[in-house]
Motif scaffolding. Structure first.
Motif, PDB file in Angstrom:
ATOM      1  N   LEU A  97       0.811  -1.224   0.000  1.00 38.04           N
ATOM      2  CA  LEU A  97       0.000   0.000   0.000  1.00 38.04           C
ATOM      3  C   LEU A  97       0.845   1.275   0.000  1.00 38.04           C
ATOM      4  O   LEU A  97       0.342   2.346  -0.347  1.00 38.04           O
ATOM      5  CB  LEU A  97      -0.961  -0.004   1.187  1.00 38.04           C
ATOM      6  N   LEU A  98       2.118   1.163   0.363  1.00 33.43           N
ATOM      7  CA  LEU A  98       3.004   2.330   0.255  1.00 33.43           C
ATOM      8  C   LEU A  98       3.122   2.817  -1.185  1.00 33.43           C
ATOM      9  O   LEU A  98       3.374   3.994  -1.429  1.00 33.43           O
ATOM     10  CB  LEU A  98       4.393   2.000   0.795  1.00 33.43           C
ATOM     11  N   LEU A  99       2.918   1.917  -2.140  1.00 33.47           N
ATOM     12  CA  LEU A  99       2.987   2.312  -3.547  1.00 33.47           C
ATOM     13  C   LEU A  99       1.850   3.256  -3.934  1.00 33.47           C
ATOM     14  O   LEU A  99       1.920   3.938  -4.953  1.00 33.47           O
ATOM     15  CB  LEU A  99       2.971   1.075  -4.446  1.00 33.47           C
ATOM     16  N   ALA A 100       0.797   3.288  -3.129  1.00 32.26           N
ATOM     17  CA  ALA A 100      -0.332   4.178  -3.406  1.00 32.26           C
ATOM     18  C   ALA A 100      -0.161   5.542  -2.731  1.00 32.26           C
ATOM     19  O   ALA A 100      -1.006   6.407  -2.868  1.00 32.26           O
ATOM     20  CB  ALA A 100      -1.624   3.530  -2.928  1.00 32.26           C
ATOM     21  N   ARG A 101       0.929   5.763  -2.040  1.00 32.20           N
ATOM     22  CA  ARG A 101       1.171   6.977  -1.267  1.00 32.20           C
ATOM     23  C   ARG A 101       1.566   8.204  -2.098  1.00 32.20           C
ATOM     24  O   ARG A 101       1.269   9.333  -1.691  1.00 32.20           O
ATOM     25  CB  ARG A 101       2.246   6.684  -0.220  1.00 32.20           C
ATOM     26  N   PRO A 102       2.229   8.077  -3.236  1.00 31.12           N
ATOM     27  CA  PRO A 102       2.708   9.269  -3.937  1.00 31.12           C
ATOM     28  C   PRO A 102       1.609  10.296  -4.234  1.00 31.12           C
ATOM     29  O   PRO A 102       0.467   9.945  -4.538  1.00 31.12           O
ATOM     30  CB  PRO A 102       3.281   8.712  -5.234  1.00 31.12           C
ATOM     31  N   ARG A 103       2.022  11.567  -4.114  1.00 32.54           N
ATOM     32  CA  ARG A 103       1.125  12.688  -4.368  1.00 32.54           C
ATOM     33  C   ARG A 103       1.965  13.890  -4.752  1.00 32.54           C
ATOM     34  O   ARG A 103       3.097  14.039  -4.288  1.00 32.54           O
ATOM     35  CB  ARG A 103       0.336  12.999  -3.095  1.00 32.54           C
ATOM     36  N   VAL A 104       1.423  14.736  -5.585  1.00 26.82           N
ATOM     37  CA  VAL A 104       2.060  16.013  -5.881  1.00 26.82           C
ATOM     38  C   VAL A 104       1.012  17.102  -5.683  1.00 26.82           C
ATOM     39  O   VAL A 104      -0.126  16.976  -6.142  1.00 26.82           O
ATOM     40  CB  VAL A 104       2.680  16.060  -7.305  1.00 26.82           C
ATOM     41  N   ARG A 105       1.388  18.122  -4.938  1.00 28.16           N
ATOM     42  CA  ARG A 105       0.536  19.300  -4.730  1.00 28.16           C
ATOM     43  C   ARG A 105       1.320  20.508  -5.193  1.00 28.16           C
ATOM     44  O   ARG A 105       2.499  20.641  -4.878  1.00 28.16           O
ATOM     45  CB  ARG A 105       0.209  19.477  -3.258  1.00 28.16           C
ATOM     46  N   ALA A 106       0.647  21.369  -5.902  1.00 27.01           N
ATOM     47  CA  ALA A 106       1.319  22.580  -6.378  1.00 27.01           C
ATOM     48  C   ALA A 106       0.366  23.765  -6.276  1.00 27.01           C
ATOM     49  O   ALA A 106      -0.848  23.616  -6.444  1.00 27.01           O
ATOM     50  CB  ALA A 106       1.785  22.398  -7.810  1.00 27.01           C
TER      51      ALA A 106
END
Length: 146
Positions: A65-74
């Motif tokens: 489930l760590l593979l589902a963690r990525p995120r980018v906020r800008a």
């Protein structure tokens, strides 16, 4: 073209795959753990061994489930990139380019001194979602840099 005040992107396909794999791991390790006590091999498995097998399945599922963690906020000030384990915040003045090299699995931020950081939230397998994310990030970068 108007720029958004803030954008957030997460990978799409990997989140689904990770969730399915996590459920699969928990189910398989639970079944194996429950069936451990009844083996014709002569090995004696105790209740603690069965519980340990189930816990191992849960831990492996958490790792997947760590593979589902990525995120980018800008936003207008900068960009925050959260990958599997690490998280970084950059002001747009520190970012040279938002790029998606040919053959790359994910986008990246080009930084000074030939450094870069991968944006694992923007993955090639997400196709149009990835294109929209890169365009939005480039638009925010362009607006912030003038």
């Amino acid at each position: 073209m108007t720029t958004a005040v803030a954008v957030e992107f997460r990978p799409k396909k990997i989140r689904l795959v990770a969730a399915v794999c996590a459920v699969f791991l928990v189910v398989v390790f639970t079944i194996v753990g429950l069936l451990l006590g009844d083996t014709p091999t002569g090995v004696i498995f105790r209740t603690s061994d069965q519980v340990a097998m189930i816990i191992l399945g849960v831990l492996l599922a958490c790792g997947v489930l760590l593979l589902a963690r990525p995120r980018v906020r800008a936003d207008a000030e900068g960009v925050e990139v959260r990958n599997v384990i690490t998280s970084h915040r950059f002001a747009w003045s520190d970012v040279l380019h938002v790029s998606f090299p040919d053959g790359a699995s994910w986008a990246r931020l080009e930084l000074p001194d030939d450094e870069y950081i991968s944006i694992m939230a923007v993955q090639a397998v997400d196709r149009e979602h990835a294109v929209a994310a890169v365009r939005a990030l480039r638009e925010l970068h362009r607006a912030a840099r003038g």
